[in-house]
Design an enzyme around this catalytic site. Structure first.
Site, short mmCIF file in Angstrom:
data_model
loop_
_atom_site.label_atom_id
_atom_site.label_comp_id
_atom_site.label_asym_id
_atom_site.label_seq_id
_atom_site.Cartn_x
_atom_site.Cartn_y
_atom_site.Cartn_z
N HIS A 8 34.99 -39.27 43.81
CA HIS A 8 36.33 -39.53 43.26
C HIS A 8 36.26 -40.33 41.97
CE1 HIS A 8 36.10 -43.77 44.40
NE2 HIS A 8 35.54 -43.34 45.52
N GLU A 82 34.90 -42.09 53.34
CA GLU A 82 33.82 -43.04 53.05
C GLU A 82 33.26 -43.65 54.33
OE1 GLU A 82 31.28 -43.95 51.55
OE2 GLU A 82 32.06 -44.79 49.67
#
Length: 220
Positions: A8, A82
């Protein structure tokens, strides 16, 4: 098929050096949006027929420019998020960052029973859910899938699951925001490395001037 693992864009927590892994997570900085806007050009000429994102908002924001250009709808895939920081969440001190990165990379070396401080999950549960996420993402396309995920998760998963990569090397190799790792293969036969570039998709000119990014930088 080709799998494009994309980290990202930059977030405020990346700038502040914080272990920010919870949901829904932060958005992007102005630089993060510029990094995201450069991804379509970086993947031009490559077949991408599906876009998968993690449940954290920063991946959806990063995927938006590519999805719009290709006329695709990003699909949220659970499992691509994550590595959870548990008791280290929102910490930015060096001992906490070191504990996080070192724990995650013990998993890449096969020590799956170790846990983050205060966490219920271990390395086995991380690989189980990320493998499942990659399998579901791969099924979305036929030739190429762009998977938008996170720095530590990408580094650890590729260390253990991609032929041609080494955990000791990747622990000390940065993965900057919007870096793209190109893989060839499938979930059944495994994955081979095609290209690994640690820089942002738009090139080193989109590197931050100042940042202390705990999940993308090496800890020496």
């Amino acid at each position: 098929m080709r799998l494009y693992l994309v980290r990202h864009g930059q977030t405020p927590s990346n700038v502040a050096g914080l272990l920010d892994t919870g949901m829904p997570g932060p958005g992007l900085t102005a630089l993060g949006h510029r990094q995201a806007a450069a991804i379509p050009a970086a993947l031009r000429g490559r077949m991408v027929d599906a876009v998968a994102v993690s449940p954290l908002v920063r991946t959806s924001l990063t995927a938006t420019p590519l999805a719009r250009e290709r006329g695709l709808r990003p699909v949220v895939v659970a499992g691509l998020e994550e590595i959870e920081a548990a008791d280290l969440e929102m910490h930015g001190d060096l001992p906490s960052v070191r504990a996080y990165v070192e724990t995650a990379f013990t998993w890449a070396r096969g020590e799956l029973a170790r846990r983050m401080p205060g966490a219920a999950h271990d390395g086995a549960s991380f690989f189980e859910r990320f493998d499942r996420g990659i399998m579901q993402a791969s099924a979305l396309g036929s030739e190429g899938v762009a998977v938008f995920s996170h720095g530590a998760a990408i580094r650890v998963w590729t260390s253990a699951r991609v032929r041609g990569l080494d955990a000791d090397l990747l622990e000390h190799t940065p993965l900057h925001n919007t870096a793209i790792i190109e893989l060839d293969g499938d979930p059944d036969d495994g994955w081979d490395l095609v290209t690994w570039s640690p820089d942002p998709a738009g090139g080193p000119q989109l590197l931050p001037v100042r940042e202390n990014d705990p999940t993308g930088e090496p800890v020496d």
